[in-house]
Motif scaffolding. Structure first.
Motif, PDB file in Angstrom:
ATOM      1  N   UNK A 188     -10.935 -45.071 -95.174  1.00 16.51           N
ATOM      2  CA  UNK A 188     -11.834 -45.896 -94.364  1.00 16.51           C
ATOM      3  C   UNK A 188     -11.044 -46.811 -93.445  1.00 16.51           C
ATOM      4  N   UNK A 189      -9.962 -47.371 -93.972  1.00 17.44           N
ATOM      5  CA  UNK A 189      -9.132 -48.292 -93.182  1.00 17.44           C
ATOM      6  C   UNK A 189      -8.014 -47.534 -92.499  1.00 17.44           C
ATOM      7  N   UNK A 190      -8.123 -47.375 -91.205  1.00 28.33           N
ATOM      8  CA  UNK A 190      -7.152 -46.604 -90.445  1.00 28.33           C
ATOM      9  C   UNK A 190      -5.968 -47.476 -89.999  1.00 28.33           C
ATOM     10  N   UNK A 191      -4.801 -46.847 -89.738  1.00 25.59           N
ATOM     11  CA  UNK A 191      -3.619 -47.617 -89.312  1.00 25.59           C
ATOM     12  C   UNK A 191      -3.858 -48.346 -87.997  1.00 25.59           C
ATOM     13  N   UNK A 192      -3.225 -49.493 -87.854  1.00 27.62           N
ATOM     14  CA  UNK A 192      -3.291 -50.204 -86.578  1.00 27.62           C
ATOM     15  C   UNK A 192      -2.235 -49.682 -85.610  1.00 27.62           C
ATOM     16  N   UNK A 193      -1.192 -49.079 -86.176  1.00 24.58           N
ATOM     17  CA  UNK A 193      -0.105 -48.511 -85.353  1.00 24.58           C
ATOM     18  C   UNK A 193       0.647 -47.487 -86.195  1.00 24.58           C
ATOM     19  N   UNK A 194       1.111 -46.403 -85.559  1.00 25.85           N
ATOM     20  CA  UNK A 194       1.871 -45.364 -86.273  1.00 25.85           C
ATOM     21  C   UNK A 194       3.141 -45.036 -85.491  1.00 25.85           C
ATOM     22  N   UNK A 195       4.257 -44.968 -86.217  1.00 28.28           N
ATOM     23  CA  UNK A 195       5.524 -44.543 -85.618  1.00 28.28           C
ATOM     24  C   UNK A 195       6.155 -43.471 -86.499  1.00 28.28           C
ATOM     25  N   UNK A 196       6.689 -42.435 -85.864  1.00 28.91           N
ATOM     26  CA  UNK A 196       7.298 -41.332 -86.606  1.00 28.91           C
ATOM     27  C   UNK A 196       8.815 -41.506 -86.691  1.00 28.91           C
ATOM     28  N   UNK A 197       9.350 -41.200 -87.864  1.00 30.18           N
ATOM     29  CA  UNK A 197      10.799 -41.161 -88.088  1.00 30.18           C
ATOM     30  C   UNK A 197      11.101 -39.784 -88.692  1.00 30.18           C
ATOM     31  N   UNK A 198      11.951 -39.017 -88.028  1.00 27.29           N
ATOM     32  CA  UNK A 198      12.248 -37.653 -88.489  1.00 27.29           C
ATOM     33  C   UNK A 198      13.744 -37.407 -88.502  1.00 27.29           C
ATOM     34  N   UNK A 199      14.228 -36.819 -89.606  1.00 32.06           N
ATOM     35  CA  UNK A 199      15.620 -36.385 -89.699  1.00 32.06           C
ATOM     36  C   UNK A 199      15.648 -34.882 -89.888  1.00 32.06           C
ATOM     37  N   UNK A 200      16.550 -34.212 -89.165  1.00 28.84           N
ATOM     38  CA  UNK A 200      16.703 -32.766 -89.281  1.00 28.84           C
ATOM     39  C   UNK A 200      17.966 -32.487 -90.072  1.00 28.84           C
ATOM     40  N   UNK A 201      17.788 -32.070 -91.311  1.00 30.83           N
ATOM     41  CA  UNK A 201      18.934 -31.769 -92.170  1.00 30.83           C
ATOM     42  C   UNK A 201      18.438 -31.069 -93.420  1.00 30.83           C
ATOM     43  N   UNK A 202      19.351 -30.371 -94.073  1.00 33.45           N
ATOM     44  CA  UNK A 202      19.010 -29.688 -95.314  1.00 33.45           C
ATOM     45  C   UNK A 202      18.945 -30.681 -96.457  1.00 33.45           C
TER      46      UNK A 202
END
Length: 217
Positions: A38-52
């Motif tokens: 019901x309560x949605x985020x006020x802001x979203x940021x993605x953090x992604x690492x490419x590694x095994x």
């Protein structure tokens, strides 16, 4: 019980050989979960690492480390990750980061284990259950990591026993000679030689180092 997400970090770790497929899969899982709240985020940021996930222990994850620093500094309220093993497969690091974050008031949700591992504010019983199962999941993830690494080592050894080349592809002699000639000319930087040769600056630096070692031998 629903809860307020506030400012959200979405963390994803994807393997180098399945980057696009895994990114889409993890994103879908996370956003499907967010849409149920019901309560949605006020802001979203993605953090992604490419590694095994079975790479060298302690291997750097720059975006993960940046996310942790920002969260501990109070920039984020909630971290959402698809699963525990995507966050960390090393039990000690998993528990340390989760403890530091939770003590700093940052909520942590692992979507695939959300019913039993969800460190959110206001539910002591759920908190106790989360810490208990988090330790278990961390241990299982570590065992899985070591099993995959062992299988990989066995496979590489089997290939070596068959006389097959394992590791970095061998550079053609003609190309190597061309690179050495450019290095010896002292007219080009490592970056310029790399562009001319179609290889990485790191490769040029390695060849230059090997040449220096041969000269001093």
């Amino acid at each position: 019980m629903d809860y307020t997400l506030g400012r959200v970090c979405v963390y994803q770790r994807v393997s180098t050989h399945k980057q696009d497929e895994e990114t889409k899969g993890q994103s879908k899982s996370i956003y499907d979960y967010i849409q149920t709240l019901d309560n949605q985020p006020t802001h979203i940021k993605h953090f992604t690492d490419v590694m095994s996930g079975v790479g060298k222990k302690g291997r750097s994850r720059p975006n993960f480390n940046l996310m942790i620093r920002e969260a501990l500094a109070g920039k984020w309220d909630t971290i959402i990750c698809d699963s525990v093993d995507r966050f960390s497969r090393e039990p000690s690091q998993l528990l340390k980061h989760c403890t530091d974050l939770y003590n700093a008031g940052v909520q942590i949700v692992f979507v695939k284990q959300k019913d039993i591992v969800k460190l959110v504010k206001g539910n002591k019983q759920q908190e106790f259950m989360a810490w208990t199962f988090l330790s278990m999941f961390g241990a299982v993830a570590a065992i899985e990591r070591e099993m995959i690494a062992a299988r990989t080592r066995d496979m590489l050894q089997a290939l070596k026993n068959q006389g097959r080349h394992v590791g970095r592809p061998k550079m053609q002699t003609e190309k190597r000679q061309k690179i050495e000639k450019l290095i010896n000319s002292n007219q080009w930087t490592i970056t310029e030689i790399a562009k001319k040769s179609g290889v990485s600056p790191r490769t040029i630096d390695r060849i230059k180092s090997e040449m220096s070692q041969k000269k001093s031998a």
